[in-house]
Design a protein around this motif. Structure first.
Motif, PDB file in Angstrom:
ATOM      1  N   GLY A   1     111.244  27.797 114.169  1.00  0.00           N
ATOM      2  CA  GLY A   1     110.078  29.168 113.831  1.00  0.00           C
ATOM      3  C   GLY A   1     111.128  29.898 112.356  1.00  0.00           C
ATOM      4  O   GLY A   1     110.135  29.858 111.329  1.00  0.00           O
ATOM      5  N   VAL A   2     111.888  29.418 112.025  1.00  0.00           N
ATOM      6  CA  VAL A   2     112.468  30.412 110.677  1.00  0.00           C
ATOM      7  C   VAL A   2     112.435  29.409 109.789  1.00  0.00           C
ATOM      8  O   VAL A   2     112.839  29.709 108.818  1.00  0.00           O
ATOM      9  N   GLU A   3     111.964  28.317 109.950  1.00  0.00           N
ATOM     10  CA  GLU A   3     112.445  26.904 109.182  1.00  0.00           C
ATOM     11  C   GLU A   3     110.794  26.181 108.032  1.00  0.00           C
ATOM     12  O   GLU A   3     110.287  25.343 107.871  1.00  0.00           O
ATOM     13  N   ALA A   4     110.045  27.132 108.680  1.00  0.00           N
ATOM     14  CA  ALA A   4     109.115  26.498 108.091  1.00  0.00           C
ATOM     15  C   ALA A   4     109.007  26.757 106.560  1.00  0.00           C
ATOM     16  O   ALA A   4     108.216  25.612 106.215  1.00  0.00           O
ATOM     17  N   HIS A   5     109.064  27.108 105.506  1.00  0.00           N
ATOM     18  CA  HIS A   5     109.597  26.919 103.789  1.00  0.00           C
ATOM     19  C   HIS A   5     109.902  25.690 103.779  1.00  0.00           C
ATOM     20  O   HIS A   5     109.548  25.068 102.864  1.00  0.00           O
ATOM     21  N   THR A   6     111.300  25.388 104.833  1.00  0.00           N
ATOM     22  CA  THR A   6     112.348  24.074 104.226  1.00  0.00           C
ATOM     23  C   THR A   6     111.216  22.987 103.939  1.00  0.00           C
ATOM     24  O   THR A   6     111.261  21.948 104.023  1.00  0.00           O
ATOM     25  N   ILE A   7     110.616  23.195 105.418  1.00  0.00           N
ATOM     26  CA  ILE A   7     109.525  21.665 105.557  1.00  0.00           C
ATOM     27  C   ILE A   7     108.460  21.940 104.180  1.00  0.00           C
ATOM     28  O   ILE A   7     108.294  20.793 103.929  1.00  0.00           O
ATOM     29  N   VAL A   8     107.961  22.217 104.052  1.00  0.00           N
ATOM     30  CA  VAL A   8     106.823  23.193 102.870  1.00  0.00           C
ATOM     31  C   VAL A   8     108.114  22.007 101.544  1.00  0.00           C
ATOM     32  O   VAL A   8     107.224  21.111 100.975  1.00  0.00           O
TER      33      VAL A   8
END
Length: 1499
Positions: A419-426
């Motif tokens: 939930g906290v890593e969405a930006h790292t996926i993008v």
């Protein structure tokens, strides 16, 4: 004694032998771990940020630390709940107690451990937890009671309900996802009763202090650290990328290794901490077996501590096998077909390996074997971000969602995350064609964390997480903190970013009946919009305790994705788009004014903006016919032709005759016909080859487009005998517009019917009329199915009506008309930057991707005509010799000039000579007259310096040097001189020229460097400032001025963003607002504007200003009422001024009542606390809060808090003489009235507006009192926590309470949030505030003369709060009559404002016309001085040159000008001589004849 989860002691000794220093190292790590844990948990309110929902509460939590210690007992307030009540089950093999059925508690196994587990917002996991508890070994027998958040304070007696009784007897407590203010209070008051361990995960920070295992606890002994110390940050950096935005995920990684490292630390406290961390790790991993293991670990620990030496039981407990952790990757990818041979789920480790599998023959063979539909290999690829916890708990909707994407022809790339890593996926795992091309050209530099061997290119991103992209639930603690990071990542991708999710906090029936409510709206809408998310779709919700999808909503999401991707994949030369302008209200020349508005003037020059837009489309390769190459083509001509197509007689003749109608007008214009706009006399009519294109449709055609379900609603609401407007003589619906190549330009259909043009807006059960439906449906229906086949619609200006159609207030469903009529096509919405309130509806209900445009330059009113002459007289008088014989003559001249200009109403002479109540010029002493003249001079200065918006803005146009000076003069006032402003502008322009040359050179260098095998350059960030200018100028003001000039020069980005949106790209987000109030944060324009976080109001400054305003309101009332306090004050709460002032009007309500906002540690407002009367020092003022529909829907949390405050005030132990809320509530209660403390009133649920302006516009009213009753009838619905079955938007009609409040109302309060529009500019001020005033006066008793007591109206001009012009707590409160005179003099009667409007053609004429209508509205609900009507007639209707310009630009607008003057006289609002009336009647007759002549030629 040894826990089952501890390592073998022998192994432990052997490991220690290998390193004599390891104990010291681990002790240091333990110390750091504790520091990190306390610092981060207390500062960020995060323990398990990756769980299903939020770390922000529906109403976040704060109490005084002294009142929330683990030993305290907190009070509990009552509240209704609608969720399922508790399910209780004994998880040992024996049947357990069920308090709900009042079984004998003696039947409970005395040896079993009583465990209470609160799932919070994860009620859908209730069954899993109960089953896990049932699997425990007999040695760890427990009585497990599982509760959801809705069970905590379930009625009828929350203090003695199932939950409270269970917790008082609990041995162990486990809590997760508890954030609601009242829930936290209730739980905190009961936790001291728990005998043993307390595991608190994922909860409000105030509950985290109750964590306890043995000697380990998290109780704060002080204020605690405000963040990790440097040493801890260094440790944290080893577990993450080192980036600030990655620290949360790094913290989670560190917690995972903590239990293993703590194995080597001796001591009981370390062992206790390890037990807590081990329990947390099992809980975090989730799933049946891990939850069972967690329950076993903590139960085993409690039993080992409490067995009191029973050796057999101790031995049995110690011999239990050590639970094994079942580890699921933190991040990964899944698919229903991605399984092992045994059928168990497999996870792909990265997107590239997933896509290789997805495109493999293995995948297609498996799909064939199982009959599973797969999207084609070349299908658009959509990254879907999923909650890991939902994946590992086997939530069915995950698989259904992936399957439906495949069936709809979209290839999902489903990535699950904590939930906290969405930006790292993008950032690290996703790319796009745009980013790849940018990297190749050297215009984009990827982050160093990008994993080229694992990443894939996608066409869109869908997040089911909600919250901010950076930090997810944890990022919500400081909303907007990492917006720049998120927008940078999404801009680099330049693909649609959509948030779509099933509701985790609401059932599907609740959504269907009330829309999306409370916290859920913040999760899905408010927070993601800060990052630029668009097209939010509710995919489903709770059914019982399970998450379920609504398949039709998933198809809607897919259709909108395909719309965006489809237009991107279509070459510009082949794209078909529609541009929609507005023409409401009808028959007053409103076509092409950008304001089909309920409230605001749009301040946009639509004809010129349309022309600029078309020429830019041509440059981008769009087919716009011959318009761009025709030197005579103009936007004015297009609007004039569209106006012809809107005329009833032309529509009645049908589409086939429309082209001839336009050509006939063109000929008449060439022949000099004054009734036809001159622009049509140009060669080709100035149309650039545009031809009429349209369609005539019958009911059967419409049914084929709408479908039977929606068509049935249309037939029921609009029978054959009442088909509404837009119908030809054969009864067919007509959709028409002008075609330029592939661009179809049309006027949005009227919303209602003749005589009631806004009917639909206020009757939720109605439908749009058939022609409205037909126009939108035919517009986007593919050509192969008989439609026009446009791929995107661009709504030009604010605002249209499609987003206001009947349907869900928030969270469209199948029955929402905006959802139906927009279909799947992108909606690019050009919207005023200064209106973040109404834009919310366009974004949320109308799927609008907003592109903001700037407001026109500001002008100062100056002085003119009689006012300029008066200034000269005053200056001469003040400088004349005392003995001068001319002073007496000057006195006479000044007084006569003041009377003529109406100044004596604003500065009464009698107030300076108390000895003469009817002071005349002859009786006033020289000393008193001197003081009066000084006050007149001060008033003239105020009038001269007042600001207004000058003219209209053209989309994408850069301001001229003169306009830049106007902006800066208004912003800095006297802080910068004219010369200094001109120097700054010149410096910026010189710098821009050299910068452009430098950028061209630098781009070449970057491209060359990119060819090197190894990229050794870091990210290139463009300069945001003007360094050279700062060095060459002095002071912060000049630096700020330089920044403003630079940002205003970026107005060209308005068109850039429109083009990028039409390319299916991402539009950068920005807050809405205006420059004077909000400073440079609202610049540049061309942004996808959003509102602010509703949980942070009022801000500190808003509270200070609101408190000061309340003091001034009370003083103002006392000064005119012999020192008496007002019993009731009505305060208008509107969405726009609330957003722009950060909640000043809310603060005024609080301060009048005697309450103050209470905020928790992250700055979120969680309660409105009543100030003790001895501290307040005066009575509590009762408040009637009049809510706009947008405020009601956008600030549901504030509505709940205010409602709670009024309830507590009414029930307080205070004397009614000192508490007028209680006084009135007792009186209502004595009359048998329900909910006597209801104080928040608005329109019926889902409706907007008072309808008073529609009635005034039509002239369909008799006495002014009727306007007050129309307002009352439209605003009798009460809102709040206790209304409508618990849903804030489900109001309850309470006319009795409203009438009581109106009867006691002695003053009304209205804020004005911007210089760009005031009381006299837009209809909604008199239609709501003025009509409210009239409604209160209607309920006053008549005096002996038959007159009713007047209710005062206080106006607070709250603009200038953020820029250089203001922002302090100095607040001026004025009477409405004074403000009306100021506004009329500075704008409407001012030749400078008038001439600026006349230059804008038909749009400017319409703006003038609407102010005449508003003037009549104010005269009906308040008072308008006679001189205002006199001068309005002189300036506009009776000035031959001005009248000619108005009539030439917009004949219908000129007719309305004359009509309103005659109406004002006929209604007794204006007294004038017979000659003037005769001239006006002749003008009206001529105007009417001309318009009728034009119409009759097409019958």
């Amino acid at each position: 004694m040894r826990l089952a989860t501890q390592p073998n002691s022998t192994k432990r000794r052997n490991r220690i032998k290998h390193s004599t220093s390891i104990s010291t190292i681990m002790m240091l790590f333990l110390f750091l771990l504790l520091l990190v844990h306390k610092a981060i948990v207390s500062n960020i309110a995060l323990v398990d940020a990756f769980s299903t929902t939020a770390l922000i509460s529906r109403r976040a939590f704060i109490v005084n630390k002294a009142n929330i210690s683990p030993s305290s007992s907190l009070s509990i307030r009552k509240r209704r709940f609608s969720r399922q009540t508790i399910v209780t089950r004994t998880t040992s093999l024996l049947p357990g107690p069920d308090l709900a059925t009042k079984q004998n508690e003696d039947e409970v196994d005395a040896d079993a451990v009583n465990v209470v587990l609160v799932t919070g917002f994860e009620s859908f996991n209730r069954d899993l937890y109960e089953k896990a508890g049932a699997l425990l070994p007999p040695e760890c027998k427990i009585n497990l009671k599982v509760f959801a958040d809705s069970d905590i304070r379930s009625p009828p007696d929350p203090s003695n309900n199932e939950f409270s009784r269970a917790l008082r007897k609990a041995d162990i407590f486990i809590g997760s996802l508890i954030f609601d203010y009242d829930d936290v209070v209730a739980v905190a008051s009961l936790l001291p009763h728990v005998r043993g361990p307390r595991l608190v995960f994922e909860c409000a920070t105030e509950l985290m202090s109750f964590n306890r295992v043995g000697k380990f606890n998290m109780e704060n002994t002080g204020d605690g650290p405000q963040g990790p110390p440097p040493a801890v940050k260094a440790i944290l950096s080893k577990f993450s990328s080192g980036k600030e935005e990655d620290k949360i995920s790094g913290y989670l990684k560190m917690l995972k290794v903590g239990p293993d490292l703590l194995k080597f630390i001796p001591g009981e406290k370390a062992s206790d901490l390890r037990t807590w961390l081990e329990s947390y790790r099992f809980w975090n991993q989730g799933g049946m077996n891990n939850v069972k293991a967690m329950l076993q670990i903590i139960t085993q620990r409690w039993l080992l501590e409490s067995q009191n030496g029973e050796k057999e039981k101790l031995a049995a407990l110690e011999s239990l096998p050590v639970p094994q952790l079942e580890v699921t990757p933190d991040i990964g990818l899944l698919h229903p077909l991605l399984t092992t041979k045994e059928g168990t789920t497999r996870f792909a480790s990265n997107p590239k390996s997933y896509l290789e599998w997805r495109l493999s023959s293995e995948c297609y063979a498996e799909a064939d074997r199982k009959g599973f539909t797969l999207a084609p290999k070349d299908a658009p690829r959509i990254a879907i971000l999923l909650y890991r916890k939902h994946v590992i708990t086997n939530q069915r909707y995950i698989i259904d969602l992936i399957r439906m994407f495949e069936e709809q022809g979209l290839m999902p790339v489903p990535v699950f995350i904590n939930g906290v890593e969405a930006h790292t996926i993008v950032r690290d795992w996703l790319t796009s064609d745009h980013e790849i091309n940018g990297v190749e050209k050297g215009t984009i530099v990827r982050d160093s964390t990008y994993k080229a061997n694992e990443a894939v290119s996608v066409d869109g991103i869908v997040s089911t997480i909600g919250f901010p992209l950076v930090g997810g639930p944890a990022g919500s603690m400081e909303a907007g903190r990492n917006v720049d990071i998120a927008s940078h990542l999404l801009k680099s991708m330049d693909v649609p970013y959509i948030v779509a999710s099933p509701l985790l906090l609401q059932s599907i029936p609740m959504w269907k009946s009330n829309g999306v409510l409370g916290l859920q709206s913040v999760v899905l809408y408010s927070l993601p919009e800060l990052d630029g998310a668009i097209d939010t779709v509710v995919l489903g919700g709770l059914v019982g305790d399970k998450i379920a999808l609504v398949p039709e909503r998933v198809r809607k999401l897919c259709s909108r994705l395909k719309g965006w991707i489809g237009i991107r994949r279509t070459p510009p030369s082949e794209r078909k788009i529609s541009i929609m302008i507005y023409g409401f209200p009808p028959n007053v020349g409103a076509v092409g004014t950008a304001a089909s508005s309920l409230r605001h003037e749009a301040l946009l020059d639509v004809p010129n903006s349309l022309e600029h837009l078309l020429r830019r489309l041509h440059e981008e390769g769009y087919n716009i016919g011959d318009f761009a190459t025709d030197p005579d083509a103009t936007g004015q001509s297009l609007v004039a032709a569209l106006s012809i197509l809107c005329q009833d007689s032309v529509i009645a003749a049908g589409v086939d005759r429309m082209q001839k109608a336009v050509e006939d007008r063109m000929q008449r214009a060439r022949d000099g016909d004054a009734t036809v706009p001159e622009t049509l006399a140009r060669p080709g009519g100035g149309l650039g080859g545009a031809k009429v294109a349209g369609k005539e449709m019958n009911f059967d055609d419409l049914e084929k487009m709408l479908g039977k379900y929606m068509m049935k609603k249309v037939r029921r609401a609009w029978p054959e005998s009442e088909r509404g407007p837009g119908v030809n003589s054969k009864g067919e619906m007509v959709a028409s517009g002008l075609q330029l190549g592939n661009v179809w330009i049309t006027v949005q259909p009227l919303l209602g019917v003749e005589g009631d043009p806004m009917r639909l807006l206020f009757e939720r059960d109605l439908t749009p009329h058939p022609q409205y439906c037909a126009c939108y449906e035919w517009m986007h229906l593919p050509e192969v199915k008989g439609g026009h086949g446009v791929q995107a619609v661009l709504h030009l200006g604010m605002h249209g009506t499609v987003e206001w159609l009947p349907g869900q207030p928030l969270g469209n469903d199948r029955q929402s008309w905006s959802d139906e009529l927009l279909g799947g096509i992108p909606n690019v919405y050009v919207y005023a930057a200064n209106n973040p309130s109404e834009s919310i509806l366009a974004k949320r209900r109308g799927y609008g991707t907003l592109v903001s445009y700037n407001v026109p330059p500001y002008g100062r009113a100056g002085l003119y005509l009689e006012l300029a002459n008066l200034k000269d007289l005053v200056n001469e008088y003040r400088t004349a010799e005392t003995s001068s014989s001319s002073r007496k003559e000057l006195r006479d001249a000044i007084f006569a000039s003041c009377e003529k200009a109406g100044i004596t109403s604003d500065v009464p002479l009698s107030s300076f000579d108390n000895s003469h109540a009817d002071a005349s010029i002859q009786s006033v002493s020289d000393e008193a007259f001197d003081l009066w003249v000084s006050s007149v001079a001060t008033y003239l200065v105020e009038l001269e310096e007042r600001l207004f918006s000058s003219g209209l803005h053209t989309l994408g146009s850069k301001p001229t040097e003169k306009e830049l000076c106007s902006y800066l003069n208004a912003y800095f006032k006297d802080k910068l001189s004219e010369d200094e402003i001109e120097d700054v502008i010149a410096s910026v322009q010189r710098h821009s020229v050299s910068r452009a040359t430098h950028d061209a050179w630098w781009h070449s260098v970057l491209s060359w460097l990119h060819e090197f095998p190894q990229n050794f350059m870091g990210e290139v960030t463009p300069s945001a400032g003007n360094t050279n200018i700062v060095d060459s100028t002095k002071g912060d003001s000049k630096r700020e001025a330089a920044d403003i000039v630079t940002l205003l020069s970026k107005n060209t980005e308005e068109l850039d963003s429109v083009i990028n949106a039409l390319n299916g790209g991402y539009v950068l987000p920005a807050p809405g607002g205006d420059l004077l109030r909000d400073g440079t944060s609202v610049l540049p324009t061309g942004r996808n504007i959003h509102a602010l976080d509703p949980y942070r109001m009022p801000s500190a400054l808003a509270w200070a200003r609101g408190e000061r305003a309340a003091e001034e309101i009370i003083k103002q009332h006392q000064s005119s009422n012999n020192g008496a306090f007002p019993e009731t004050v009505a305060v208008t709460l509107w969405g726009l001024d609330t957003i722009k002032t950060r909640g000043e009007s809310i603060a005024i309500v609080l301060a009048l009542v005697g309450a103050r906002p209470v905020k928790e540690g992250t700055g979120r407002t969680v309660n409105f606390e009543l100030i003790p009367l001895n501290e307040l020092g005066r009575p509590r003022i009762d408040v009637l809060a009049s809510l706009s529909g947008i405020f009601r829907d956008s600030f549901a949390n504030v509505v709940d808090l205010l409602d709670d405050m009024f309830e507590r005030a009414a029930a307080s132990d205070e004397s009614p003489d000192m508490n007028y809320i209680k006084k009135h509530a007792l009186e209502l209660e004595a009359d048998g009235t329900e909910r006597p403390a209801a104080r928040l009133f608005s329109n019926p649920p889902g409706d907007y507006g008072s309808m008073v302006n529609e009635v005034v516009d039509n002239g369909d009213w008799d006495k002014s009192e009727s306007l007050g009753e129309i307002w009352t009838g439209r605003n009798s619905y009460s809102y709040g926590r206790k209304e409508g079955g618990g849903g804030t938007r489900s109001g309850t009609a309470r006319p009795d309470v409203l009438n009581k409040l109106l009867a006691t109302t002695e003053r009304v309060v209205q804020e004005i949030d911007s210089v760009e529009y005031g009381l006299t500019d837009i209809q909604e001020y008199y239609a709501n505030t003025g009509a409210l005033k009239k409604a209160a006066e209607n309920r006053k008793k008549s005096d002996e003369s038959g007159q009713k007591k007047k209710v005062a109206l206080s106006v607070i001009e709250a603009f200038g709060g953020g820029g250089a012009t203001g922002g302090g707590t100095d607040v001026q409160v004025k009477d409405v009559e004074d403000v009306l005179r100021l506004e009329y003099r500075s704008k409407f009667l001012n030749p400078k404002w008038r001439d600026a409007m006349l230059q804008q053609g038909s749009g400017g004429a319409y703006e003038v016309s609407q102010r005449f209508t508003a003037m009549v509205g104010w005269a009906a609900t308040a008072e308008v001085d006679n001189f205002v009507f006199d001068q309005a007639a002189e300036r506009y209707a009776l000035d031959e040159e001005v009248a000619k310009k108005l009539q030439k630009s917009n004949p219908e607008a000129f007719k309305n000008v004359v009509r309103r003057l005659l109406e004002a006289n006929g209604r007794g609002m204006w007294e004038t001589d017979d000659d003037t009336l005769e001239r006006l009647r002749n003008l009206y007759s001529d105007a009417d004849d001309l318009i009728e002549q034009v119409a009759s030629s097409f019958r």
